[in-house]
Scaffold this active site. Sequence first.
Site, PDB file in Angstrom:
ATOM      1  N   LYS A  37       0.706  -1.104   0.004  1.00 40.13           N
ATOM      2  CA  LYS A  37       0.042  -0.109   0.225  1.00 40.13           C
ATOM      3  C   LYS A  37       0.855   1.270  -0.069  1.00 40.13           C
ATOM      4  CE  LYS A  37      -4.489   1.104   2.255  1.00 40.13           C
ATOM      5  NZ  LYS A  37      -5.035   0.860   3.286  1.00 40.13           N
TER       6      LYS A  37
HETATM    7  O1  G3P Z   1      -7.865   1.381   5.374  1.00 35.95           O
HETATM    8  C1  G3P Z   1      -8.203   2.608   4.860  1.00 35.95           C
HETATM    9  C2  G3P Z   1      -9.540   3.435   5.044  1.00 35.95           C
HETATM   10  O2  G3P Z   1     -10.544   2.250   4.926  1.00 35.95           O
HETATM   11  C3  G3P Z   1      -9.633   4.129   6.247  1.00 35.95           C
HETATM   12  O3  G3P Z   1     -11.145   4.153   6.782  1.00 35.95           O
HETATM   13  O4  G3P Z   1     -12.652   4.782   8.298  1.00 35.95           O
HETATM   14  O5  G3P Z   1     -10.210   5.458   8.876  1.00 35.95           O
HETATM   15  O6  G3P Z   1     -11.628   6.721   7.037  1.00 35.95           O
HETATM   16  P1  G3P Z   1     -11.429   5.417   7.638  1.00 35.95           P
END
Ligand code: G3P
Length: 214
Positions: free
Chosen positions: A83
């Site tokens: 990533k």
């Molecule tokens: O892993 C990346 C993403 O899904 C993060 O989500 O909820 O932290 O905005 P969030």
Amino acid sequence: MKIFIDSADVEEIRDAAAMGVVDGVTTNPSLVAKSGRPMRAVIEEICEVVDGPVSAEVIATDTEGIVREGRELAAIHPNVVVKVPLIADGIRAVRQLTDADIKTNVTLCFSAPQAMLAAKAGATYISPFLGRIDDIGGDGLELIEQLVTIYGNYAYPTQVLAASIRHPLHLVRCAELGADVATIPYKVILQLLKHPLTDKGLAQFLADAKKIPS
Ligand code: G3P
């Protein structure tokens, strides 16, 4: 549509995988930090639990460092996807990693032009963060629609991996729009199952079942 779990908590990944609904896993530094364990140990264990793509994020922000770290992460297990943040050095690193046959997931995507560059660099996945766009008053689903259309117009092989999903409706709309993958927190996977009429209907069936003569 493929469903990934967005988590670095091996126990919740194990639970979701046992339902047979998990095609892969995404992690990020915040999720790994929350687990309180070293990155390598977490990724190794996740790869034992789920037989599918497992995204592990680099910490470096310069091209050379990203490529070096990416190679180290990819060496952990053949299912590891590196990533990489959507910055100029990241895009350069994606090209090098792609040329070395290492799969990449370009993360922190918030616009269509960013996603176009990631596809041109050969990214395996692009991760638009739809919940975070909604958080600042934007329309995350509009971005998903744009990426599906643009990648489709030119048959880019990069897969749209809808990330930052906050609730079941996000998932349903992403599926309607044709996103290739959605990565979902464990809490939202459990929410997908819930419907009050299912619970009410089951309670009624179980009560009636007791009246059936043996
Ligand atoms: O892993 C990346 C993403 O899904 C993060 O989500 O909820 O932290 O905005 P969030």
